[in-house]
Design a protein around this motif. Structure first.
Motif, PDB file in Angstrom:
ATOM      1  N   PRO A  87      10.130   8.067  17.986  1.00 56.82           N
ATOM      2  CA  PRO A  87      11.490   7.818  17.504  1.00 56.82           C
ATOM      3  C   PRO A  87      11.587   7.608  15.994  1.00 56.82           C
ATOM      4  O   PRO A  87      12.672   7.394  15.477  1.00 56.82           O
ATOM      5  N   HIS A  88      10.432   7.660  15.320  1.00 58.90           N
ATOM      6  CA  HIS A  88      10.419   7.435  13.870  1.00 58.90           C
ATOM      7  C   HIS A  88      10.064   8.710  13.103  1.00 58.90           C
ATOM      8  O   HIS A  88       9.702   8.644  11.934  1.00 58.90           O
ATOM      9  N   ALA A  89      10.183   9.866  13.762  1.00 59.39           N
ATOM     10  CA  ALA A  89       9.835  11.140  13.130  1.00 59.39           C
ATOM     11  C   ALA A  89      11.091  11.970  12.885  1.00 59.39           C
ATOM     12  O   ALA A  89      11.981  12.056  13.733  1.00 59.39           O
ATOM     13  N   LEU A  90      11.155  12.589  11.713  1.00 60.11           N
ATOM     14  CA  LEU A  90      12.252  13.476  11.347  1.00 60.11           C
ATOM     15  C   LEU A  90      11.690  14.778  10.797  1.00 60.11           C
ATOM     16  O   LEU A  90      10.587  14.795  10.232  1.00 60.11           O
ATOM     17  N   MET A  91      12.428  15.856  10.950  1.00 59.79           N
ATOM     18  CA  MET A  91      12.044  17.151  10.387  1.00 59.79           C
ATOM     19  C   MET A  91      13.239  17.767   9.694  1.00 59.79           C
ATOM     20  O   MET A  91      14.329  17.864  10.258  1.00 59.79           O
ATOM     21  N   VAL A  92      13.041  18.201   8.452  1.00 57.64           N
ATOM     22  CA  VAL A  92      14.085  18.917   7.722  1.00 57.64           C
ATOM     23  C   VAL A  92      14.176  20.340   8.274  1.00 57.64           C
ATOM     24  O   VAL A  92      13.163  20.958   8.604  1.00 57.64           O
ATOM     25  N   MET A  93      15.383  20.859   8.398  1.00 62.61           N
ATOM     26  CA  MET A  93      15.577  22.219   8.908  1.00 62.61           C
ATOM     27  C   MET A  93      16.895  22.754   8.350  1.00 62.61           C
ATOM     28  O   MET A  93      17.542  22.098   7.553  1.00 62.61           O
ATOM     29  N   GLY A  94      17.263  23.954   8.774  1.00 61.97           N
ATOM     30  CA  GLY A  94      18.523  24.497   8.315  1.00 61.97           C
ATOM     31  C   GLY A  94      18.674  25.957   8.660  1.00 61.97           C
ATOM     32  O   GLY A  94      17.948  26.490   9.508  1.00 61.97           O
ATOM     33  N   ALA A  95      19.611  26.624   7.986  1.00 65.26           N
ATOM     34  CA  ALA A  95      19.916  28.021   8.282  1.00 65.26           C
ATOM     35  C   ALA A  95      18.686  28.912   8.148  1.00 65.26           C
ATOM     36  O   ALA A  95      18.514  29.869   8.914  1.00 65.26           O
ATOM     37  N   VAL A  96      17.824  28.599   7.193  1.00 66.96           N
ATOM     38  CA  VAL A  96      16.621  29.416   6.976  1.00 66.96           C
ATOM     39  C   VAL A  96      15.731  29.421   8.218  1.00 66.96           C
ATOM     40  O   VAL A  96      15.193  30.464   8.605  1.00 66.96           O
ATOM     41  N   MET A  97      15.586  28.259   8.855  1.00 67.27           N
ATOM     42  CA  MET A  97      14.747  28.181  10.049  1.00 67.27           C
ATOM     43  C   MET A  97      15.339  29.011  11.181  1.00 67.27           C
ATOM     44  O   MET A  97      14.608  29.697  11.915  1.00 67.27           O
ATOM     45  N   LEU A  98      16.666  28.988  11.320  1.00 68.82           N
ATOM     46  CA  LEU A  98      17.303  29.781  12.364  1.00 68.82           C
ATOM     47  C   LEU A  98      17.048  31.264  12.137  1.00 68.82           C
ATOM     48  O   LEU A  98      16.698  32.003  13.062  1.00 68.82           O
ATOM     49  N   GLY A  99      17.183  31.696  10.877  1.00 67.55           N
ATOM     50  CA  GLY A  99      16.926  33.094  10.559  1.00 67.55           C
ATOM     51  C   GLY A  99      15.488  33.487  10.829  1.00 67.55           C
ATOM     52  O   GLY A  99      15.209  34.576  11.345  1.00 67.55           O
ATOM     53  N   PHE A 299      27.268  18.777  16.152  1.00 65.72           N
ATOM     54  CA  PHE A 299      26.145  19.416  15.465  1.00 65.72           C
ATOM     55  C   PHE A 299      25.410  20.342  16.423  1.00 65.72           C
ATOM     56  O   PHE A 299      25.030  21.457  16.051  1.00 65.72           O
ATOM     57  N   ASP A 300      25.212  19.911  17.666  1.00 62.12           N
ATOM     58  CA  ASP A 300      24.568  20.759  18.675  1.00 62.12           C
ATOM     59  C   ASP A 300      25.314  22.095  18.801  1.00 62.12           C
ATOM     60  O   ASP A 300      24.708  23.178  18.795  1.00 62.12           O
ATOM     61  N   GLU A 301      26.638  22.007  18.917  1.00 65.26           N
ATOM     62  CA  GLU A 301      27.461  23.204  19.090  1.00 65.26           C
ATOM     63  C   GLU A 301      27.432  24.073  17.837  1.00 65.26           C
ATOM     64  O   GLU A 301      27.416  25.311  17.926  1.00 65.26           O
ATOM     65  N   PHE A 302      27.397  23.439  16.672  1.00 68.52           N
ATOM     66  CA  PHE A 302      27.339  24.177  15.410  1.00 68.52           C
ATOM     67  C   PHE A 302      26.068  25.015  15.340  1.00 68.52           C
ATOM     68  O   PHE A 302      26.107  26.193  14.957  1.00 68.52           O
ATOM     69  N   VAL A 303      24.930  24.429  15.700  1.00 72.77           N
ATOM     70  CA  VAL A 303      23.659  25.162  15.651  1.00 72.77           C
ATOM     71  C   VAL A 303      23.697  26.357  16.599  1.00 72.77           C
ATOM     72  O   VAL A 303      23.242  27.455  16.248  1.00 72.77           O
ATOM     73  N   ASP A 304      24.257  26.177  17.783  1.00 70.22           N
ATOM     74  CA  ASP A 304      24.370  27.293  18.731  1.00 70.22           C
ATOM     75  C   ASP A 304      25.216  28.424  18.142  1.00 70.22           C
ATOM     76  O   ASP A 304      24.857  29.607  18.242  1.00 70.22           O
ATOM     77  N   ARG A 305      26.331  28.068  17.502  1.00 68.54           N
ATOM     78  CA  ARG A 305      27.201  29.080  16.888  1.00 68.54           C
ATOM     79  C   ARG A 305      26.494  29.784  15.729  1.00 68.54           C
ATOM     80  O   ARG A 305      26.627  31.000  15.544  1.00 68.54           O
ATOM     81  N   GLU A 306      25.728  29.009  14.955  1.00 69.14           N
ATOM     82  CA  GLU A 306      25.012  29.589  13.813  1.00 69.14           C
ATOM     83  C   GLU A 306      23.957  30.593  14.267  1.00 69.14           C
ATOM     84  O   GLU A 306      23.773  31.642  13.648  1.00 69.14           O
ATOM     85  N   PHE A 307      23.248  30.266  15.354  1.00 69.04           N
ATOM     86  CA  PHE A 307      22.270  31.204  15.903  1.00 69.04           C
ATOM     87  C   PHE A 307      22.956  32.532  16.238  1.00 69.04           C
ATOM     88  O   PHE A 307      22.476  33.612  15.880  1.00 69.04           O
ATOM     89  N   ALA A 308      24.094  32.453  16.927  1.00 71.07           N
ATOM     90  CA  ALA A 308      24.803  33.659  17.339  1.00 71.07           C
ATOM     91  C   ALA A 308      25.319  34.434  16.127  1.00 71.07           C
ATOM     92  O   ALA A 308      25.205  35.672  16.063  1.00 71.07           O
ATOM     93  N   SER A 309      25.876  33.716  15.145  1.00 70.39           N
ATOM     94  CA  SER A 309      26.431  34.362  13.958  1.00 70.39           C
ATOM     95  C   SER A 309      25.351  35.049  13.129  1.00 70.39           C
ATOM     96  O   SER A 309      25.493  36.207  12.723  1.00 70.39           O
TER      97      SER A 309
END
Length: 320
Positions: A87-99, A299-309
């Motif tokens: 529960p103390h771990a975080l990972m940076v991510m974003g549009a680049v990772m989806l691509g 945010f969950d829904e946004f990531v799903d939409r971004e994958f599709a877009s």
């Protein structure tokens, strides 16, 4: 919620087992996976967030682990495999990772980690090295039309927003986007070195990464992917140049796989608190980022939409 009330609520959650930790809320030691080499946008975002988490009083320390390559897929794999239930771990991510996931199809998927929040957005700027024979984006486009492979585009990993933008530009000007000569780098530092050294014809990245080199005259900005010109940057939008391309780059953070709903809620609360800290406001201003905070189911829904877009854009541009 006032900061002292927020800290008390975190402590109460810890006592209830919703946020396992020793001591009080301010004593949390967090681990930040940055799935890129030092010097780029993910690195600056992760370190700015870490500083803000400490500034907000919800973390006593933040350690960083840089693991670049494959548009973040190597870091994602390490994060998923090594941080399960933490529960103390975080990972940076974003549009680049989806691509990168769309083009590379890595064995580890983003859905195995836990969405926490979108943080900021940033548009790309394309630059030339100061000694380039090109002076404008028109020069670049003309060269591509004569010989598409003669123009080397340099930027982040394959599937990065600057890679997608380059393919979109090619498509819009009548060049086979699948044949563009794109050179991926594992981090912003490597890309900067390649541009300054003249090893690529055109470089692309977020304005914050190139700003000091543009200011010093070592890089010449020739276009931005934003809908309007960026403040403080004398460069036209692609649309101004008659190239119908607009694409943004957003960044956020995920938590580890297998954390409980209460642990996700607590980690999200910590990140949201960090975005209210003075250190975060300073980072936003310094880097020219646009705040784009989004968390929870939205945010969950946004990531799903971004994958599709992104998948649709990349398929149209001949990248997949």
């Amino acid at each position: 919620m006032r900061r002292d009330a927020f800290l008390k609520s975190l402590a109460a959650m810890a006592a209830a087992g919703a946020l396992p930790m020793s001591g009080h809320a301010a004593g949390v030691a967090l681990k930040m996976m940055v799935p890129a080499n030092p010097g780029g946008g993910w690195d600056s975002t992760g370190r700015a967030l870490g500083k803000a988490l400490q500034d907000a009083g919800v973390a006593s320390s933040v350690s960083y682990d840089n693991k670049g390559g494959a548009a973040g897929a190597l870091g994602l794999a390490q994060f998923v495999n090594a941080s399960k239930g933490d529960p103390h771990a975080l990972m940076v991510m974003g549009a680049v990772m989806l691509g990168g996931i769309i083009t590379g199809k890595p064995p580890v998927d983003l859905s195995q980690a836990t969405p926490i929040a979108r943080l900021i957005s940033e548009y790309n700027v394309f630059v030339l090295p100061a000694n380039s024979p090109f002076k404008t984006m028109k020069d670049v486009v003309d060269a591509m039309k004569k010989d598409v492979g003669s123009v080397k585009w340099g930027g982040g990993s394959r599937g990065a927003t600057e890679h997608i933008a380059a393919a979109m530009i090619a498509r819009e000007v009548g060049v086979d986007a699948a044949k563009i000569n794109y050179v991926p780098f594992r981090g912003g530092g490597e890309a900067v070195a390649a541009i300054l050294g003249g090893n690529v014809s055109v470089g692309g990245s977020g304005y914050s990464e190139f700003q000091p080199y543009i200011a010093s005259g070592k890089m010449l900005p020739i276009a931005v992917t934003s809908p309007a010109r960026l403040p403080g940057l004398n460069a036209p939008t692609l649309k101004e140049l008659g190239i119908n391309v607009e694409i943004g780059n957003w960044r956020g953070v995920y938590g580890a796989p297998g954390i409980t709903p209460d642990q996700r809620k607590a980690l999200t609360s910590m990140v949201l608190a960090a975005t209210k800290a003075p250190a975060w406001a300073e980072a936003i201003q310094k880097n020219g980022w646009t705040p784009a905070l989004l968390s929870g189911p939205a945010f969950d829904e946004f990531v799903d939409r971004e994958f599709a877009s992104l998948r649709a854009i990349m398929a149209k541009s001949g990248m997949v």
